[in-house]
Scaffold this active site. Sequence first.
Site: not given
Lengths: 175, 175
Positions: B67-68, B84, B87, B120
């Site tokens: 995940h970034p 992403s 979002e 996250v």
Amino acid sequence: MDMQKVNSMDFGEFVDVFGNVIERCPLIAAAVWSQRPFSDLEDLERHFFEFIDTLPRSGQEGILRCHPDLAGRDLQRGTLTAESQREQSGAGLTTLSGDERRRLSELNARYRARFGFSFVLAVRLSDRAAVPGELARRLHQQPEHELRTALGEVKKIGHLRLLDLLGSEPARLGP
Amino acid sequence: MDMQKVNSMDFGEFVDVFGNVIERCPLIAAAVWSQRPFSDLEDLERHFFEFIDTLPRSGQEGILRCHPDLAGRDLQRGTLTAESQREQSGAGLTTLSGDERRRLSELNARYRARFGFSFVLAVRLSDRAAVPGELARRLHQQPEHELRTALGEVKKIGHLRLLDLLGSEPARLGP
């Protein structure tokens, strides 16, 4: 790159460098980072392979499904990963004739329909002339046996990619 | 898209559509395809979540490492996945002031150093004002507890992405 450098990487760097050792499965490199420090290439590689071996069968099939067909849609569309592009190109799969491409495409489709995953072959240890015959041969294997064969090819590909990255000895390009 | 359509997909189509339900982990969608046919969205979702739950701890951490960061390097470089990007943009994270970005960057770095994976958060259920406080709060959790919290956020993100794709009911954007 030596192991001291590898062991000093944060997980972002590690996934940037090793994220495609297993084609399109950065999750595996990201998991392997948990096992650092690594003593040498064999040790690092062992953790990649152990992760694959302990996945449930659906996960092992999932790895194969993340691989592109040889001379397939991703090659035509230019959406191969850099590693896969180099490997397929090195094996001569980017310059097939229309007939050769159609023959491979038909064999790939039959393979996917029979096994429910992509045909995976370490083409750096093979070449364009050998691929259709190998595909046709493996089409007749039993599913359990073929799953093991295909995961063995994933590991050969991973081994060669790790050699490229760690460069301690030249990656063998011949069979 | 109805479940009949989903159940008729070959694995290539399935991974094209569902490959980023779990951020940058197409392996998971590719594995879930083994479990078809699916009776409904809950059933499909359950297979994604069960796969996550049965991974070894390194694999669960690996998912988080794929995940970034929120408002991090991938956002600056334009290398976020489409999902992403939407979002983070929807939560206002693409228009932070320099000070806000620096504050988040520092908290993200402390979080990564403490837990060994990325922070996250399902930002569609939050907003830019709430993120730093939530990050600061979670920084103080025990590692075991925080791993479970973070995987819970992965599942919330996956749930909303599946709702978007299957569109049977509107994805709730509020908390």
